[in-house]
Design a protein around this motif. Structure first.
Motif: not given
Length: 711
Positions: A176-182, A184-191, A213-223
């Motif tokens: 459910d959280w990943i849907k929010q990340v997709k 673009k409601k959440t950013r995770v640049e520090n992750l 999961v990985a695509d969503a994290l990458d698009n939200a700025g995760a490293n």
């Protein structure tokens, strides 16, 4: 004896109730209903008592317990110290900081493999690098807190995919959280994260959960510190794929400045032998480790009532077996699964006991104590080596390359140690060996040291590194309406030859166990294993197997007039036998039955299981049943998915008329059926790729398109 005390003053209560009674007595209905008989008097009395009971509820009787909530608190949240209770946080970022962890290892698991990998990785991070890892069930934390993880920490995701690209049950919150990340409601640049997925390439949505999961994290700025990697269980490669990924992960740790240590074996369990012996095995029905749940029954011994061969000819066996539920407290519904708990073959048990030099202690009782309460037991707390190797541990499974390396330190000779290290440290050498020889633990030890026994190999190491023996599931091929107290199994006996025929054969554990219990003669050209029966010395009548029932969503529609499309190959026909029996019974008693289109595929006509039964059902249902066959080795090579493509227009017509479609068999077949149907609807209705997917997803969500498949 202490005197009783009421929580309220009764005289005060009487003062409060008197006006009420006077009001009731003053009512015209009450005054006009003066008791004219004893029965009327009783009725008025009951009315007054009911009013009294209502007003005193919760004050005089059935008072709520102010401490009732304690029963529902987790024991681990209670702090025995005088400081009182400390609530466990669901903020994973806070947990990492407070616990001074270096990283968190999230696991999402349906069958337990991801959980096991995560626990193993957590232990090895600490022992090899001094990295303190929080091994976390994702459902134990609020997924939103992942975005607060600081850059000094690492997040590792080990995620499984099952079914139609679905996440495991404990990953629902993350999903459910990943849907929010997709969105673009959440950013995770520090992750900073790493990801490993478990799946099977025979399935249509191979490792979909990992990719989403990985695509969503990458698009939200995760490293992503390392490219995502995937395990493929299509050919049993999950363990090796995990080992390769872990090697790459440890290389990354070294680059990040962590020093790798040489680790000596430290057991996580302690075995204590009692000195008491018993020549009889422990009762497996009471000692098997199994969690009874709302979807799984208890394990019970079921009596074999009958068994016979289904194939007309050839070098393979397909067994039809009927199990009697008798007076067992267990029920099933048409479409459910039965889990059969096999035992290991006698030859492999003796081989392992001999190579370990443990024959003298095989009947001696021992207890098992773990240094970690979270580690799930693999064997009962009091058992024998013979019972552990027969009923509780997968001693016939291939040995992982990591285990080969670790065993080397206990080798009885320098030559044996060198041989194991050569195999374990060289992936190509390991794959060459395992592709040509079935290497169980006992066979590996014999290969490394043909003459010396492995008396220096700790038995704790053996138990730690062998997987727990698991049940094998079969679709029940009987109808609970027709035979409510009898369960039918349709089992193909598997004997897979690898390498040169003279080298090694992998015997299907449970299918050969059922063959042995059935008294049906083996058609195999290779020797078959021998198994101990629960009631040794008896023939088929009275012989038993251990089993439990698992609920399934693979069910017939409630309305018998709903048309059916049944697509199966080989023993995938098993649940459809039950479906057809049920529909035939309804038809015979005059109930309206919808049209049935059955697809069945197998090698040739000798493998056409239940053909005589099908002919009888065809005679009963007449035009209501249409059977389409596909033979891959008899005439032009034709598979069941090919026939579905040929009859796609008729299938679509039935689906449009409200039919339910069911697919049962290998996942690769089901995937190709999906492709045939999606291609057909695209052409018939001029739909684009997105629209076709929406059409298929709609049918599946409404339960009109169901699949019961295996790897």
């Amino acid at each position: 004896m202490e005197s009783l005390s009421f929580p309220v003053d009764l005289s005060d209560l009487q003062t409060k109730l008197n006006p009420l009674f006077q009001s009731i007595l003053a009512l015209p209905a009450v005054q006009s209903a003066k008791p004219s008989s004893t029965a009327d008097g009783v009725a008025v009395l009951l009315l007054l008592l009911s009013a009294l009971g209502y007003l005193t509820h919760g004050r005089v009787w059935d008072r709520p317990d102010p401490h009732h909530g304690i029963w529902f608190e987790r024991p681990q949240l209670a702090d025995g110290a005088s400081s009182g209770r400390v609530a466990a946080t669901r903020d994973v970022a806070q947990k990492l900081t407070e616990g001074d962890y270096h990283c968190v290892i999230f696991w999402g698991s349906q069958s337990g493999t991801s959980e096991r990998f995560a626990e193993t990785l957590g232990r090895e991070c600490l022992s090899h690098f001094g990295i303190s890892a929080l091994v976390a069930d994702i459902s134990d934390y609020d997924s939103e807190s992942i975005s607060k993880i600081q850059s000094k920490h690492l997040a590792i995701f080990i995620l499984s995919t099952y079914g139609e690209g679905d996440p495991s049950d404990n990953t629902a919150g993350l999903w459910d959280w990943i849907k929010q990340v997709k969105d673009k409601k959440t950013r995770v640049e520090n992750l900073r994260y790493l990801a490993f997925g478990l799946g099977n390439s025979n399935y249509k949505y191979y490792n979909r959960v990992l990719d989403v999961v990985a695509d969503a994290l990458d698009n939200a700025g995760a490293n992503a510190l390392m490219p995502r990697q995937k395990a493929d269980d299509a050919n049993g490669g999950t363990e090796e794929d995990f080992q390769v990924w872990k090697d790459d992960l440890f290389a990354l740790f070294r680059k990040l400045g962590f020093e790798q240590k040489t680790v000596e074996y430290q057991p996580t369990i302690e075995l204590t032998f009692s000195g008491e012996t018993n020549s009889e095995d422990s009762n497996p029905a009471t000692s098997l480790i199994h969690q009874q749940t709302s979807t799984q029954s208890a394990i019970v011994p079921l009596t074999i009532k009958s068994a016979h061969e289904l194939f007309a000819a050839g070098d393979r066996n397909c067994i039809h077996m009927e199990l009697d539920l008798g007076n067992q407290d267990i029920v099933y519904k048409t479409g459910d699964h039965i889990g059969i708990w096999p035992c290991n073959p006698e030859e492999e048990i003796k081989r392992l006991l001999n190579v370990l030099g443990a024959q003298a202690r095989m009947h001696e009782y021992f207890s098992v104590k773990s240094d970690n309460d979270s580690v799930k037991p693999k064997v009962p707390s009091l058992t024998t080596l013979e019972a552990a190797f027969r009923y509780h541990l997968e001693i016939c499974a291939p040995v992982a390359r990591k285990t080969v390396q670790e065993i080397a330190q206990f080798a009885p000779t320098p030559e044996a140690k060198a041989k194991l290290l050569e195999i374990g440290q060289n992936r190509e050498r390991y794959e060459q060996l395992t592709s040509n020889t079935h290497i169980t633990l006992a066979r590996l030890l014999q290969l490394a040291s043909p003459t010396e026994q492995w008396t220096s190999l700790p038995l704790a190491f053996v138990i730690e590194n062998l997987l727990p023996l698991q049940p094998r599931y079969y679709s029940i091929s009987s109808s609970s309406v027709i035979a409510p107290r009898r369960i039918a199994i349709t089992a193909l006996v598997v004997n897979k030859t690898i390498g040169d025929k003279s080298t090694s054969t992998i015997h299907g554990l449970t299918s050969n166990y059922l063959l042995s219990a059935s008294d049906v003669t083996s058609n195999a050209t290779v020797p078959t294993p021998s198994y101990q029966r629960m009631n040794q010395g008896q023939r088929l009548q009275g012989s038993k197997v251990l089993a439990h029932v698992r609920k399934s969503k693979f069910k017939l529609p409630i309305t018998s007039s709903t048309p059916l499309v049944l697509i199966s190959a080989g023993t995938g026909f098993a649940p459809f036998r039950a479906f057809l029996q049920e529909r035939t019974k309804l038809h015979v008693i005059g109930k309206p039955v919808g049209k049935i289109l059955l697809f069945f595929g197998c090698r040739n006509k000798d493998d056409f299981i239940y053909q005589e039964e099908l002919n009888k059902i065809q005679g009963e249902l007449g035009y209501k049943l249409k059977i389409v066959t596909a033979f891959s080795r008899d005439g032009p090579k034709t598979y069941v998915q090919d026939r579905v493509g040929e009859y796609a227009a008729e299938v679509l017509e039935l689906l449009d008329a409200g039919a339910n479609m069911y697919i049962c068999g290998k996942a690769s077949m089901a995937r190709e059926v999906d492709m045939k149907m999606e291609d057909a609807v695209s052409k018939a209705k001029s739909l684009g790729e997105t629209e076709v997917k929406a059409w298929a997803d709609s049918l599946k969500k409404r339960g009109k398109w169901k699949a019961d498949v295996w790897g």
